[in-house]
Design a protein around this motif. Sequence first.
Motif, short mmCIF file in Angstrom:
data_model
loop_
_atom_site.label_atom_id
_atom_site.label_comp_id
_atom_site.label_asym_id
_atom_site.label_seq_id
_atom_site.Cartn_x
_atom_site.Cartn_y
_atom_site.Cartn_z
N TYR A 51 5.75 -4.48 -4.54
CA TYR A 51 4.62 -3.31 -3.89
C TYR A 51 3.42 -3.13 -4.37
CZ TYR A 51 2.71 0.55 -2.88
OH TYR A 51 1.95 1.27 -1.56
N LEU A 52 3.30 -3.65 -5.92
CA LEU A 52 1.47 -4.05 -5.70
C LEU A 52 0.97 -5.08 -5.58
CD1 LEU A 52 1.85 -2.11 -9.25
CD2 LEU A 52 0.06 -1.25 -7.44
N ASN A 53 2.46 -6.47 -5.94
CA ASN A 53 1.64 -7.37 -5.39
C ASN A 53 1.19 -7.96 -4.29
OD1 ASN A 53 1.87 -10.33 -5.31
ND2 ASN A 53 3.30 -10.57 -4.87
N ARG A 54 1.97 -6.69 -3.23
CA ARG A 54 1.66 -7.18 -1.67
C ARG A 54 0.67 -6.45 -0.88
NH1 ARG A 54 4.80 -7.45 2.92
NH2 ARG A 54 4.80 -6.19 4.80
N TYR A 55 -0.39 -5.58 -2.01
CA TYR A 55 -0.76 -4.52 -1.37
C TYR A 55 -2.03 -4.94 -1.78
CZ TYR A 55 1.30 -2.33 1.92
OH TYR A 55 2.51 -1.77 2.61
N THR A 56 -2.38 -6.01 -3.02
CA THR A 56 -3.58 -6.28 -3.84
C THR A 56 -3.62 -7.68 -4.06
OG1 THR A 56 -2.34 -6.35 -6.69
CG2 THR A 56 -3.07 -3.45 -5.75
N ARG A 57 -2.72 -7.84 -4.20
CA ARG A 57 -3.05 -9.76 -4.24
C ARG A 57 -3.03 -10.80 -5.24
NH1 ARG A 57 1.22 -10.92 0.16
NH2 ARG A 57 0.22 -10.22 1.85
N ARG A 58 -2.52 -9.91 -6.19
CA ARG A 58 -2.44 -10.42 -7.88
C ARG A 58 -2.19 -11.34 -8.49
NH1 ARG A 58 -8.57 -8.26 -9.32
NH2 ARG A 58 -8.43 -6.10 -7.46
#
Length: 140
Positions: A51-58
């Motif tokens: 989820y965090l990768n999907r919205y922050t693209r880090r």
Amino acid sequence: MRMNIALQAAAHRTYNQIHYYLDLCFPPEWVKPALILAFLSTGVLVALFAYLNRYTRRPYFVLWTIGWLFYALWITATITFLDAGDPRSWEWVKLICIGFCALFLFWGSLQFIGRPRGQREMALMILLTVIWSFVARNHL
């Protein structure tokens, strides 16, 4: 030579004592439920990092997600072969999974603190992890 044999005997006695007290505190029947709970907790971590990768693209979230997926694979292999006596052929797979888990979590942490490494180094570390797991399983 005698000193070495005495040290091995003392280490074996100590190992058996520790094993005995751990069995008193934590019955062997609790291992499978504990592993299932760890698997479910790992699933929550994987979902969170995805989820965090999907919205922050880090990029470090991708590596951490992959690392936790390898940990979940290790738990799955452990649960699967708990009753089968842990076949020797799957020992190598479990070693590789836990090695990859540590490697991807470490690589993601390096990117998180601003010290990214090259893909060639990552490929070399993956190769060394596979080789070392094979050596550890067959020769140590």
